[in-house]
Design a protein around this motif. Sequence first.
Motif, PDB file in Angstrom:
ATOM      1  N   PRO A 111       0.825  -1.451  -0.005  1.00 50.16           N
ATOM      2  CA  PRO A 111       0.107   0.081  -0.085  1.00 50.16           C
ATOM      3  C   PRO A 111       0.863   1.259  -0.141  1.00 50.16           C
ATOM      4  O   PRO A 111       0.388   2.227  -0.251  1.00 50.16           O
ATOM      5  N   LEU A 112       2.103   1.144   0.506  1.00 48.61           N
ATOM      6  CA  LEU A 112       3.038   2.395   0.450  1.00 48.61           C
ATOM      7  C   LEU A 112       3.165   2.910  -0.717  1.00 48.61           C
ATOM      8  O   LEU A 112       3.378   4.165  -1.062  1.00 48.61           O
ATOM      9  N   THR A 113       3.264   1.793  -1.816  1.00 52.98           N
ATOM     10  CA  THR A 113       3.805   2.268  -3.266  1.00 52.98           C
ATOM     11  C   THR A 113       2.952   1.980  -4.187  1.00 52.98           C
ATOM     12  O   THR A 113       3.070   2.253  -5.407  1.00 52.98           O
ATOM     13  N   ASP A 114       1.752   1.149  -3.930  1.00 55.79           N
ATOM     14  CA  ASP A 114       0.828   0.846  -4.983  1.00 55.79           C
ATOM     15  C   ASP A 114      -0.117   1.984  -5.185  1.00 55.79           C
ATOM     16  O   ASP A 114      -0.122   2.960  -4.317  1.00 55.79           O
ATOM     17  N   THR A 115      -0.477   2.056  -6.513  1.00 56.98           N
ATOM     18  CA  THR A 115      -1.826   2.971  -6.809  1.00 56.98           C
ATOM     19  C   THR A 115      -2.944   2.500  -6.414  1.00 56.98           C
ATOM     20  O   THR A 115      -3.226   1.314  -6.754  1.00 56.98           O
ATOM     21  N   ILE A 116      -3.750   3.110  -5.303  1.00 57.30           N
ATOM     22  CA  ILE A 116      -4.886   2.778  -4.813  1.00 57.30           C
ATOM     23  C   ILE A 116      -5.951   3.688  -5.149  1.00 57.30           C
ATOM     24  O   ILE A 116      -5.845   4.826  -4.625  1.00 57.30           O
ATOM     25  N   ARG A 119     -10.117   2.231  -1.333  1.00 55.14           N
ATOM     26  CA  ARG A 119      -9.764   1.350  -0.359  1.00 55.14           C
ATOM     27  C   ARG A 119     -10.925   1.337   0.813  1.00 55.14           C
ATOM     28  O   ARG A 119     -11.735   2.145   0.989  1.00 55.14           O
ATOM     29  N   SER A 186      -3.052   8.641  -5.277  1.00 59.21           N
ATOM     30  CA  SER A 186      -1.576   7.816  -5.267  1.00 59.21           C
ATOM     31  C   SER A 186      -0.749   8.164  -6.556  1.00 59.21           C
ATOM     32  O   SER A 186      -1.098   8.706  -7.643  1.00 59.21           O
ATOM     33  N   PHE A 187       0.563   7.846  -6.277  1.00 58.64           N
ATOM     34  CA  PHE A 187       1.746   8.233  -7.321  1.00 58.64           C
ATOM     35  C   PHE A 187       1.979   6.885  -8.159  1.00 58.64           C
ATOM     36  O   PHE A 187       2.166   5.865  -7.157  1.00 58.64           O
ATOM     37  N   HIS A 189       4.639   4.784  -8.942  1.00 55.75           N
ATOM     38  CA  HIS A 189       6.046   4.920  -8.510  1.00 55.75           C
ATOM     39  C   HIS A 189       6.858   3.943  -9.751  1.00 55.75           C
ATOM     40  O   HIS A 189       7.953   4.107  -9.566  1.00 55.75           O
TER      41      HIS A 189
ATOM     42  N   HIS B  42      10.121   6.320  -8.924  1.00 56.11           N
ATOM     43  CA  HIS B  42      10.118   6.650  -7.629  1.00 56.11           C
ATOM     44  C   HIS B  42      10.473   5.333  -6.491  1.00 56.11           C
ATOM     45  O   HIS B  42      10.450   5.369  -5.552  1.00 56.11           O
ATOM     46  N   ILE B  43      10.135   4.057  -7.212  1.00 57.90           N
ATOM     47  CA  ILE B  43       9.981   2.943  -6.546  1.00 57.90           C
ATOM     48  C   ILE B  43      11.648   2.661  -5.895  1.00 57.90           C
ATOM     49  O   ILE B  43      11.561   2.145  -4.944  1.00 57.90           O
ATOM     50  N   ASN B  48       7.051   7.621  -0.563  1.00 56.77           N
ATOM     51  CA  ASN B  48       5.825   6.629  -0.926  1.00 56.77           C
ATOM     52  C   ASN B  48       4.521   7.336  -1.023  1.00 56.77           C
ATOM     53  O   ASN B  48       4.710   8.593  -1.113  1.00 56.77           O
ATOM     54  N   ASN B  49       3.490   6.720  -0.912  1.00 55.57           N
ATOM     55  CA  ASN B  49       2.109   7.530  -0.763  1.00 55.57           C
ATOM     56  C   ASN B  49       1.782   8.248   0.143  1.00 55.57           C
ATOM     57  O   ASN B  49       0.950   9.333   0.213  1.00 55.57           O
ATOM     58  N   GLY B 349      -6.660  -0.397   4.042  1.00 48.56           N
ATOM     59  CA  GLY B 349      -5.632  -0.989   3.026  1.00 48.56           C
ATOM     60  C   GLY B 349      -4.856  -0.096   2.415  1.00 48.56           C
ATOM     61  O   GLY B 349      -4.158  -0.267   1.199  1.00 48.56           O
ATOM     62  N   PHE B 350      -4.736   1.267   2.992  1.00 50.25           N
ATOM     63  CA  PHE B 350      -3.749   2.247   2.492  1.00 50.25           C
ATOM     64  C   PHE B 350      -3.101   2.876   3.355  1.00 50.25           C
ATOM     65  O   PHE B 350      -2.862   4.121   3.524  1.00 50.25           O
ATOM     66  N   SER B 351      -2.787   2.325   4.821  1.00 50.04           N
ATOM     67  CA  SER B 351      -2.062   2.736   5.622  1.00 50.04           C
ATOM     68  C   SER B 351      -2.754   4.076   6.463  1.00 50.04           C
ATOM     69  O   SER B 351      -1.912   4.869   6.939  1.00 50.04           O
TER      70      SER B 351
END
Lengths: 275, 397
Positions: A111-116, A119, A186-187, A189, B42-43, B48-49, B349-351
């Motif tokens: 979830p930190l780097t996925d595009t969502i 949710r 979201s970005f 990445h 940026h990965i 991060n998001n 699901g997205f912190s």
Amino acid sequence: MTRNNFDFSEAGGCGTSSCSCKSQDTGKAEDVTKRDFLKGSAYAAGGISLTSALTLFTFGGSPAQAKEDETAISSKQRWGMLIDADKCGDDCDTCVSACSEENGWKNTGNPLTDTIWIRKIKVKNPETEHETTMPLMCLHCEKPPCVDVCPTGASFRRDDGIVLVDRHICIGCRYCMMACPYKARSFAHEAVEDQKEHAPRGIGCVESCTLCVHKIDKGEQPACVSACSKSAGGAMLFGDLNDPESEISQTIKKYATTQMRADLGLNVGVRYQNI
Amino acid sequence: MARIQFQTFRDHDNKFILIGALIALLVGIGALSALYMEHNGHIVTGMNNQIVWGMPHVFAIFLIVAASGALNIASISSVFNKKAYKPYARFSGLLAICLLIGGLLVLVLDLGRPDRLIVAMTTYNFKSIFAWNIILYNGFIAIVIVYLWTMFQKNLNGYTKYAGFAAFIWRLLLTMGTGSIFGFLVAREAYDSAIYAPLFIISSFVYGLAFTVLFLAMLEWTTGKNFMPKDIVRRFRGLFIVFIGGVLFFTLILHLANLYASQHHGVEEFLLVNGGNFPTIFWGGQIILGSLLPLAILASSSFGLSRRGLVLASILFLLGGIAQIYFILIGGQSYPLNLFPGMEVTQSGFSDGAIGHYSATMPEIMLGIGGLSLALLMTGIAVKVLPFLPKPWADEA
């Protein structure tokens, strides 16, 4: 920044003649980019900053294509959604799966780097221990902070209230993500694969729920709403908030509903009930 | 006062060339890092998001703020007519431009789509402070070039004070705009305060002067000649004391105002008391190491008035400045958004509702260092090519 007559598929759709997303470049797109680059360079060299900025702001054209009058997007409508948390199942993620499938983004468990785009979230009142579960996505504000802060105008609000990102001019600065009170954006990445034609995406750009604008423009409902009513609790109601006769308007008139972070005065288009 | 004589920088030993080569190497590593980030996305960074701006922004903002502050010496000379600073006015303008270019380059190369720079330069949303900043940054370079021109061209010297005044106003606007990037973020509890604008302005004075002192000290070290006579060391010391006092004052007000409102107690507790590394970065980095310790050094009547004391204080001020920007930028983003005031997020699901974690990766750190190095390299080359520097003073007893 508000735009009228903005046809999403014309302006951002993959495979369209003007698309310049990295993952879907075409020969023509390169020509456009070169031309834009040369034009811009000439201005930049001539008189950096204010002069060039004002000149291009005044004479630069919008990438939007006008629609026919009878189908033109206008502020007569304001598309919105009402989510009844009481009808939203605890472990149900039908809306999330439907959105993912419709728009081509994938939850890979990061979830930190996925595009969502949407949710599920569960919140608890610490005083009463009462828990509520609901989906959360872009709330399509009337006064969206993401649109205010976007330097290029890539974040914009259509006249019918849908907040979108124009993938042609998103530079990936991520200021909209800093500004959104709902963490709705979201970005990308990393490189994007298996895109849907109606939902253009690309590495280095910001994305969020489009309210399935491509379906709305065809007179259909967003994918999450359809899926929820078809195979889940029917917790999501979509409609025109400006039409006093619409079901959504009638419902919010009859029952108490909540605007998330109403204190910010953003007048969101996606409202909640029973939270 | 005798007419000030300027010179292209010469009579240095090989240390100057060695430093230049080392810095050029860092520029090269920075460029490779940018390419790597651009190629992979940026990965490959720690961003991060939730922590959407990371180490490149820390360096970029630090350099941009320092750039506006570096012009301060020229402004004191031209706008406030303090003749003692006149020998440094040209160098002050040069350093300001170079630091700004270094910072902007880092900012641009950290964009998701740096290839669309031309879009950012030609398509504006005038409600965005970011858009205004693009104009302010470019305009600053243009105005300072004109300002320098009036200093270099004898028959234009009469216009220097007008150009200097314009540059002074512009630089205040620029730093105000940079601070307002945070001030205008209504939903983030650590930001959303107008005080960021004056805080950044006063901080810029400290960073800019520290860069100036260290560059002059490097010139002295590589030539064995005197570029900072005692009188100017004393003046720089006085400026530092006033400026860092201002930074501490605005920092105090920022946190006091937040602590007064119970809705902000959570974020203040996180940042100042129990938020992982952030309290250490704030108290240990910005306040003790970067403010109180150099202040104590400068307050000393012997060491504080020495060149060594000034140089050590400048190094500490820069380290404190990096800590300050890191604390503001990363700390502020780490605290979760308050989606439902009065409620706790128990599952997401997205912190949502969770403290953000950020660990900078080597490419992004090297990109930031590359930008800083480029600024210094450009300054070093420019002083060799054009007479930006005063002739060194005779040795003092």
